[in-house]
Scaffold this motif. Structure first.
Motif, PDB file in Angstrom:
ATOM      1  N   UNK A 115       0.840  -1.210   0.000  1.00 39.61           N
ATOM      2  CA  UNK A 115       0.000   0.000   0.000  1.00 39.61           C
ATOM      3  C   UNK A 115       0.875   1.261   0.000  1.00 39.61           C
ATOM      4  N   UNK A 116       1.933   1.234   0.793  1.00 44.64           N
ATOM      5  CA  UNK A 116       2.863   2.366   0.833  1.00 44.64           C
ATOM      6  C   UNK A 116       3.653   2.472  -0.467  1.00 44.64           C
ATOM      7  N   UNK A 117       4.151   1.342  -0.940  1.00 46.88           N
ATOM      8  CA  UNK A 117       4.993   1.316  -2.142  1.00 46.88           C
ATOM      9  C   UNK A 117       4.244   1.822  -3.364  1.00 46.88           C
ATOM     10  N   UNK A 118       2.995   1.396  -3.529  1.00 46.08           N
ATOM     11  CA  UNK A 118       2.261   1.663  -4.761  1.00 46.08           C
ATOM     12  C   UNK A 118       1.337   2.870  -4.678  1.00 46.08           C
ATOM     13  N   UNK A 119       0.922   3.226  -3.478  1.00 44.07           N
ATOM     14  CA  UNK A 119      -0.121   4.224  -3.339  1.00 44.07           C
ATOM     15  C   UNK A 119      -1.484   3.554  -3.411  1.00 44.07           C
ATOM     16  N   UNK A 120      -2.526   4.183  -2.830  1.00 45.13           N
ATOM     17  CA  UNK A 120      -3.826   3.509  -2.695  1.00 45.13           C
ATOM     18  C   UNK A 120      -4.429   3.013  -4.003  1.00 45.13           C
ATOM     19  N   UNK A 121      -4.410   3.813  -5.068  1.00 40.77           N
ATOM     20  CA  UNK A 121      -5.078   3.401  -6.309  1.00 40.77           C
ATOM     21  C   UNK A 121      -4.348   2.254  -6.993  1.00 40.77           C
ATOM     22  N   UNK A 122      -3.026   2.389  -7.159  1.00 41.43           N
ATOM     23  CA  UNK A 122      -2.260   1.321  -7.807  1.00 41.43           C
ATOM     24  C   UNK A 122      -2.257   0.064  -6.950  1.00 41.43           C
ATOM     25  N   UNK A 123      -2.277   0.251  -5.611  1.00 43.09           N
ATOM     26  CA  UNK A 123      -2.351  -0.918  -4.743  1.00 43.09           C
ATOM     27  C   UNK A 123      -3.646  -1.688  -4.980  1.00 43.09           C
ATOM     28  N   UNK A 124      -4.770  -0.984  -5.083  1.00 39.28           N
ATOM     29  CA  UNK A 124      -6.057  -1.654  -5.293  1.00 39.28           C
ATOM     30  C   UNK A 124      -6.030  -2.486  -6.572  1.00 39.28           C
ATOM     31  N   UNK A 125      -5.427  -1.967  -7.619  1.00 37.83           N
ATOM     32  CA  UNK A 125      -5.335  -2.705  -8.884  1.00 37.83           C
ATOM     33  C   UNK A 125      -4.430  -3.927  -8.723  1.00 37.83           C
ATOM     34  N   UNK A 126      -3.284  -3.743  -8.059  1.00 38.38           N
ATOM     35  CA  UNK A 126      -2.346  -4.854  -7.866  1.00 38.38           C
ATOM     36  C   UNK A 126      -2.969  -5.943  -6.995  1.00 38.38           C
ATOM     37  N   UNK A 127      -3.727  -5.544  -5.992  1.00 39.66           N
ATOM     38  CA  UNK A 127      -4.331  -6.521  -5.092  1.00 39.66           C
ATOM     39  C   UNK A 127      -5.389  -7.339  -5.821  1.00 39.66           C
ATOM     40  N   UNK A 128      -6.126  -6.697  -6.702  1.00 39.20           N
ATOM     41  CA  UNK A 128      -7.102  -7.447  -7.507  1.00 39.20           C
ATOM     42  C   UNK A 128      -6.401  -8.485  -8.377  1.00 39.20           C
ATOM     43  N   UNK A 129      -5.268  -8.089  -8.976  1.00 37.07           N
ATOM     44  CA  UNK A 129      -4.521  -9.050  -9.799  1.00 37.07           C
ATOM     45  C   UNK A 129      -4.028 -10.217  -8.957  1.00 37.07           C
ATOM     46  N   UNK A 130      -3.567  -9.910  -7.753  1.00 36.23           N
ATOM     47  CA  UNK A 130      -3.077 -10.964  -6.867  1.00 36.23           C
ATOM     48  C   UNK A 130      -4.197 -11.933  -6.510  1.00 36.23           C
ATOM     49  N   UNK A 131      -5.368 -11.416  -6.200  1.00 35.61           N
ATOM     50  CA  UNK A 131      -6.471 -12.282  -5.819  1.00 35.61           C
ATOM     51  C   UNK A 131      -6.979 -13.099  -7.003  1.00 35.61           C
ATOM     52  N   UNK A 132      -6.956 -12.512  -8.204  1.00 38.36           N
ATOM     53  CA  UNK A 132      -7.458 -13.214  -9.385  1.00 38.36           C
ATOM     54  C   UNK A 132      -6.462 -14.228  -9.936  1.00 38.36           C
ATOM     55  N   UNK A 133      -5.173 -13.855  -9.953  1.00 42.32           N
ATOM     56  CA  UNK A 133      -4.165 -14.683 -10.610  1.00 42.32           C
ATOM     57  C   UNK A 133      -3.288 -15.479  -9.644  1.00 42.32           C
ATOM     58  N   UNK A 134      -3.329 -15.130  -8.353  1.00 42.40           N
ATOM     59  CA  UNK A 134      -2.464 -15.804  -7.390  1.00 42.40           C
ATOM     60  C   UNK A 134      -1.038 -15.294  -7.393  1.00 42.40           C
ATOM     61  N   UNK A 135      -0.771 -14.258  -8.141  1.00 46.81           N
ATOM     62  CA  UNK A 135       0.565 -13.653  -8.201  1.00 46.81           C
ATOM     63  C   UNK A 135       0.427 -12.240  -8.744  1.00 46.81           C
ATOM     64  N   UNK A 136       1.422 -11.408  -8.463  1.00 47.71           N
ATOM     65  CA  UNK A 136       1.445 -10.063  -9.018  1.00 47.71           C
ATOM     66  C   UNK A 136       2.888  -9.698  -9.324  1.00 47.71           C
ATOM     67  N   UNK A 137       3.102  -9.108 -10.477  1.00 44.21           N
ATOM     68  CA  UNK A 137       4.444  -8.749 -10.937  1.00 44.21           C
ATOM     69  C   UNK A 137       4.676  -7.261 -10.698  1.00 44.21           C
ATOM     70  N   UNK A 138       5.534  -6.951  -9.730  1.00 41.69           N
ATOM     71  CA  UNK A 138       5.880  -5.570  -9.406  1.00 41.69           C
ATOM     72  C   UNK A 138       7.369  -5.344  -9.640  1.00 41.69           C
ATOM     73  N   UNK A 139       7.903  -6.019 -10.653  1.00 41.30           N
ATOM     74  CA  UNK A 139       9.351  -5.978 -10.893  1.00 41.30           C
ATOM     75  C   UNK A 139       9.851  -4.575 -11.181  1.00 41.30           C
ATOM     76  N   UNK A 140       9.017  -3.712 -11.725  1.00 44.26           N
ATOM     77  CA  UNK A 140       9.467  -2.346 -12.011  1.00 44.26           C
ATOM     78  C   UNK A 140       9.681  -1.526 -10.730  1.00 44.26           C
ATOM     79  N   UNK A 141       9.271  -2.085  -9.586  1.00 46.35           N
ATOM     80  CA  UNK A 141       9.434  -1.371  -8.316  1.00 46.35           C
ATOM     81  C   UNK A 141      10.605  -1.899  -7.484  1.00 46.35           C
ATOM     82  N   UNK A 142      11.361  -2.862  -8.018  1.00 45.27           N
ATOM     83  CA  UNK A 142      12.457  -3.447  -7.236  1.00 45.27           C
ATOM     84  C   UNK A 142      13.479  -2.388  -6.845  1.00 45.27           C
ATOM     85  N   UNK A 143      13.828  -1.522  -7.761  1.00 50.21           N
ATOM     86  CA  UNK A 143      14.820  -0.484  -7.452  1.00 50.21           C
ATOM     87  C   UNK A 143      14.336   0.413  -6.323  1.00 50.21           C
TER      88      UNK A 143
END
Length: 479
Positions: free
Chosen positions: A334-362
């Protein structure tokens, strides 16, 4: 101080409200709407304080709805003699092992694990709030080993509080089981689940998602999803940094940055370190140490978060970390992505069982200081042997995981705090495998292991859990 939900569906509430509710009504986790800041001057002001007074000051930055004198009374009771020896958190150099390695002793409490430092505070704070509000609470939790015993020892015999603690059947050490199952107080209910920790955690989430049932039976939580625990854990990060810098010239202290390695399962302990760092404590890197259940290590290295199924969660020699879905990671995402992007990422995680946030590793590494690595059973045995042979200290396999990862990632010029998360006596079989002999149990531990045990066993079945709660829960008209 106000708290909101990571899922965006909770009106701002105060500390005492999140202390009692656990999960937010929308299924999210409570996070501070803003963070307090600790300046260099603030840290110097805290330096001379004993642990209980330091705890009152640090927790008080979040618990603004508890009067300061009352909060100090609570922390003095939580960290006083009879619960913890002095110092509450010893900080010891392990230069015999390698230059700059420092052990932070978090396991001096009644159940010999770091969970006591937060749970003893909750054991004072929650009954205090219940008395003020004329309420009762049924605490529902899941444990992979240490949270359960710490919670039960903090709340046993307390009026107005009942504890229902789920644990994975056959997946804890003999001492961990004995510390929980031997408690005979009528307000303590142990429930062994035929499965792994994640199954226990899923049952807790299912009950919390049933708002009508949760309200009727006054369900609360003291797992690391409870922000009261996170606030209490921030304290020992501040304490440890202060002790490491005590002997430095005053002009050099505020710039003295250290690394911290944290054995990690549910991400609550290291999340507290993250908050301490964001508040201004000079922590350079937060080193996430995992065992063979290395989902968190994979995430911080690659940016891909892919929790594993229960059947793929391994039983290891550091059982408290046998977790494949880290609840508190939601707070950091939630902190890393911000509320809106977090909500989208969380939906992907719940639907797909995984989420790719590789662009945030740095950003995770450079902005937030997270790095990670994992250890094997063989690594942990080696670490136990090395620390014992060179420094004369016995460490448990979870601490050995942290020491292993610290030794692999330490960099010259930056001391590394290794958090000791449990006493070796809790994991005698693994210590015996490493050293050829287990620590000799004292009379108290021997009696504990021989005591009668009280536990109900259920399958991974929410209806069975619901029935046990309905049978034994405190409800207002019965109190």
């Amino acid at each position: 101080m106000q708290f909101i939900s990571t899922r965006g569906g909770m009106e701002p509430v105060g500390f005492t409200d999140v202390l009692l509710t656990g999960l937010a009504p929308d299924g999210g986790l409570a996070v501070p709407a803003s963070l307090p800041i600790l300046s260099g001057a603030d840290l110097e002001d805290l330096r001379p304080l004993p642990y209980a007074e330091l705890a009152a000051r640090v927790i008080g930055l979040y618990a603004t709805d508890i009067p300061e004198p009352d909060l100090l009374t609570l922390t003095r009771a939580a960290y006083g003699q009879g619960r913890f020896p002095e110092p509450v958190v010893p900080v010891t150099g392990l230069d015999q092992v390698t230059d700059g390695l420092i052990l932070v002793g978090l396991s001096e409490g009644p159940t010999m694990a770091f969970k006591d430092l937060a749970m003893q505070f909750l054991g004072q704070a929650i009954p205090y709030v219940l008395r003020r509000q004329d309420r009762v609470l049924n605490i529902l939790g899941a444990t992979s080993g240490d949270t359960g015993s710490a919670a039960e020892h903090a709340f046993k015999g307390q009026d107005g509080v009942s504890v229902f603690m789920l644990s994975p059947a056959g997946r804890m050490s003999a001492v961990q089981r004995a510390q929980m199952y031997s408690i005979a107080d009528v307000n303590i209910h142990n429930i062994a689940v035929q499965g792994v920790f994640d199954d226990c955690q899923n049952l807790v989430k299912a009950i919390n998602a049933d708002q009508a049932f949760k309200s009727t039976y006054a369900i609360g939580a003291v797992n690391s999803i409870n922000f009261g625990r996170i606030a209490a854990q921030i304290v020992y990060y501040v304490w440890a940094w202060l002790r490491v810098t005590d002997e430095l010239p005053a002009a050099e202290r505020s710039a003295y940055r250290v690394d911290v390695t944290v054995p990690s399962g549910n991400f609550g302990n290291v999340y507290a370190g993250h908050l301490a760092r964001e508040m201004g404590l000079p922590l350079r890197r937060l080193i996430v140490a995992t065992n063979e259940n290395n989902v968190l290590d994979e995430f911080f290295r690659t940016g891909v978060y892919a929790p594993r199924a229960s059947k793929d969660t391994l039983a290891t020699s550091s059982p408290s970390m046998d977790i494949s879905r880290a609840s508190n990671l939601e707070r950091f995402l939630w902190t890393l992505l911000g509320p809106d992007a977090f909500a989208q990422a969380w939906r992907r995680l719940e639907e797909d069982g995984r989420v790719d946030l590789s662009k945030h590793v740095a950003a995770m590494r450079e902005r937030y200081g997270f790095v990670s690595a994992s250890s094997s059973h063989k690594d942990r045995l080696t670490a136990i042997r090395v620390v014992h042979a060179t420094a004369g200290r016995l460490i448990d396999p979870h601490t050995a995981d942290g020491v292993t990862v610290a030794l692999s990632l330490m960099q010259p010029g930056f001391p590394t705090l290794a958090l000791e998360t449990a006493k070796a006596a809790k994991f005698g079989e693994t210590v015996a495998e490493a050293l050829g002999a287990a620590p000799e149990p004292d009379d108290v531990l021997r009696a504990l292991l021989e005591a009668e045990q009280h536990v109900e066993t259920i399958g991974h079945n929410v209806d069975a859990l619901r029935a046990l709660i309905e049978q034994d829960a405190l409800v207002p008209e019965k109190v």
